[in-house]
Design an enzyme around this catalytic site. Structure first.
Site, mmCIF file in Angstrom:
data_model
loop_
_atom_site.group_PDB
_atom_site.id
_atom_site.type_symbol
_atom_site.label_atom_id
_atom_site.label_comp_id
_atom_site.label_asym_id
_atom_site.label_seq_id
_atom_site.Cartn_x
_atom_site.Cartn_y
_atom_site.Cartn_z
ATOM 1 N N LYS A 215 -5.404 -7.533 0.367
ATOM 2 C CA LYS A 215 -4.713 -8.785 0.739
ATOM 3 C C LYS A 215 -5.626 -10.005 0.627
ATOM 4 O O LYS A 215 -6.841 -9.892 0.618
ATOM 5 C CB LYS A 215 -4.120 -8.634 2.142
ATOM 6 C CG LYS A 215 -2.885 -7.726 2.073
ATOM 7 C CD LYS A 215 -1.918 -7.924 3.182
ATOM 8 C CE LYS A 215 -0.658 -7.122 2.857
ATOM 9 N NZ LYS A 215 0.101 -6.786 4.039
ATOM 10 N N ARG A 250 -1.264 1.611 5.085
ATOM 11 C CA ARG A 250 -0.523 1.386 3.826
ATOM 12 C C ARG A 250 -1.536 0.965 2.766
ATOM 13 O O ARG A 250 -2.152 -0.089 2.898
ATOM 14 C CB ARG A 250 0.540 0.313 4.074
ATOM 15 C CG ARG A 250 1.486 0.092 2.905
ATOM 16 C CD ARG A 250 2.563 -0.927 3.271
ATOM 17 N NE ARG A 250 3.462 -1.164 2.162
ATOM 18 C CZ ARG A 250 3.206 -2.004 1.166
ATOM 19 N NH1 ARG A 250 2.095 -2.713 1.151
ATOM 20 N NH2 ARG A 250 4.071 -2.144 0.183
HETATM 21 N N1 HH2 Z 1 2.648 -5.615 2.854
HETATM 22 C C1 HH2 Z 1 3.296 -5.796 1.667
HETATM 23 C C2 HH2 Z 1 4.527 -5.194 1.442
HETATM 24 N N2 HH2 Z 1 5.102 -4.404 2.370
HETATM 25 N N3 HH2 Z 1 5.033 -3.374 4.504
HETATM 26 C C3 HH2 Z 1 4.431 -3.186 5.673
HETATM 27 N N4 HH2 Z 1 4.981 -2.405 6.618
HETATM 28 N N5 HH2 Z 1 3.220 -3.770 5.957
HETATM 29 C C4 HH2 Z 1 2.590 -4.580 5.065
HETATM 30 O O1 HH2 Z 1 1.504 -5.104 5.395
HETATM 31 C C5 HH2 Z 1 3.217 -4.809 3.804
HETATM 32 C C6 HH2 Z 1 4.471 -4.189 3.556
HETATM 33 C C7 HH2 Z 1 2.670 -6.666 0.625
HETATM 34 O O2 HH2 Z 1 1.867 -5.950 -0.246
HETATM 35 P P1 HH2 Z 1 2.299 -5.297 -1.656
HETATM 36 O O3 HH2 Z 1 3.417 -4.321 -1.533
HETATM 37 O O4 HH2 Z 1 1.084 -4.751 -2.267
HETATM 38 O O5 HH2 Z 1 2.750 -6.527 -2.558
HETATM 39 P P2 HH2 Z 1 4.154 -7.196 -2.895
HETATM 40 O O6 HH2 Z 1 4.826 -7.582 -1.620
HETATM 41 O O7 HH2 Z 1 3.789 -8.391 -3.745
HETATM 42 O O8 HH2 Z 1 4.988 -6.187 -3.655
#
Ligand code: HH2
Length: 276
Positions: A215, A250
């Site tokens: 992040k 995660r």
């Molecule tokens: N962060 C992201 C997405 N979903 N769900 C939970 N429970 N907690 C988190 O911190 C979280 C989440 C954001 O990261 P990522 O999936 O890598 O990216 P994007 O939202 O751009 O798909």
């Protein structure tokens, strides 16, 4: 009821599988059969479950319609379930959650903690395990000017009240996970305050999930390292979250997270000697 058994001696690892064109670190990389193969690789590397997402929630992301999201995630959910993988679906839409739960997904990971009024019914009716995350605002605008009086107290009060409402809807307490939502409507200071005080969430009846993987707060602390170069910072933050009581992490980099969490567990489960 869909229960996800969690390891006693180490945090469960939730592998991130984004089947989106625009996710911040792996957008446009995975879809269809390649995505299923990627999920199987994560399982082999030590993931306990795989989180399939069809809508990016990165700051500035535009929402997508439910049918588009279903087209992206459903074949991947089905492919993983057919291979015995425990699947979580990262969605805030009841329609998407319903389709994936019907196809065998076990967890609904909702970054809006049930803002969709139908989500409560879908999760309760299907007996899903749920992850309820805190977010201030919405992805398009959430990083514009996040403001709190006391970020730790406000996030905690929100999550506990959402978790209680999930139990009122009929879920077992062990099916309810809470997540402070690192990076979702939070400045660097807010993120650090939440991580440093994670113990306040962990001493509740709820399972705490933390998502710090790659992040931007890690980039800010490491000379603007791009997402692909945030592995050391990610492992440091994940290890501290584990020590403070996170039961689910995660993660993008499953093998590295598995090795780091195994070493951390070995130390954390060793009783300190009585000092002379
Ligand atoms: N962060 C992201 C997405 N979903 N769900 C939970 N429970 N907690 C988190 O911190 C979280 C989440 C954001 O990261 P990522 O999936 O890598 O990216 P994007 O939202 O751009 O798909």
């Amino acid at each position: 009821m869909k229960f996800v058994p969690l390891p006693e001696d180490r945090p469960a690892l939730m592998g991130i599988l984004n089947v989106t064109p625009d996710s911040f670190s792996d957008g446009g990389v995975w879809s269809g059969e390649r995505a299923v193969a990627r999920g199987m690789d994560m399982l082999a590397q030590g993931a306990d479950l795989v989180d399939v997402g069809g809508e990016s929630t990165r700051p500035g992301a535009e929402p997508v319609a439910a049918p588009t999201e279903i087209d992206r995630v459903l074949p991947v959910v089905k492919g993983l379930v057919a291979n015995g993988v425990v699947v979580s679906v990262d969605t805030s839409k009841a329609e998407v959650a319903e389709a994936c739960l019907k196809a065998g997904a076990s967890v609904v990971n909702d970054v809006t903690a049930w803002r969709d009024p139908d989500m409560r019914h879908v999760c309760a009716h299907r007996g899903a395990t749920v992850c309820l995350m805190h977010m201030q605002g919405e992805p398009r605008t959430m990083q514009a000017a996040p403001t709190y009086g006391d970020v730790v107290a406000e996030v905690k009060a929100f999550l506990f009240s959402r978790a209680e409402s999930a139990v009122e809807a009929g879920l077992e307490p062990s099916q309810v996970w809470i997540d402070p939502g690192i990076g979702f409507g939070k400045t660097l200071d807010h993120n650090l305050d939440l991580l440093a005080n994670l113990g306040e969430l962990a001493k509740s009846p709820w399972t705490v999930l933390v998502g710090v993987s790659r992040k931007s707060f890690i980039g800010k602390l490491t000379e603007d390292a791009p997402p692909g170069e945030r592995i050391e910072g990610t492992l440091a933050a994940q290890t501290l979250a584990q020590a403070l009581g996170a039961r689910v992490l995660r993660v993008h980099d499953v093998l590295a997270a598995k090795r780091a969490s195994t070493v951390a567990s070995a130390v954390l489960h060793r009783a300190p000697r009585n000092s002379p």
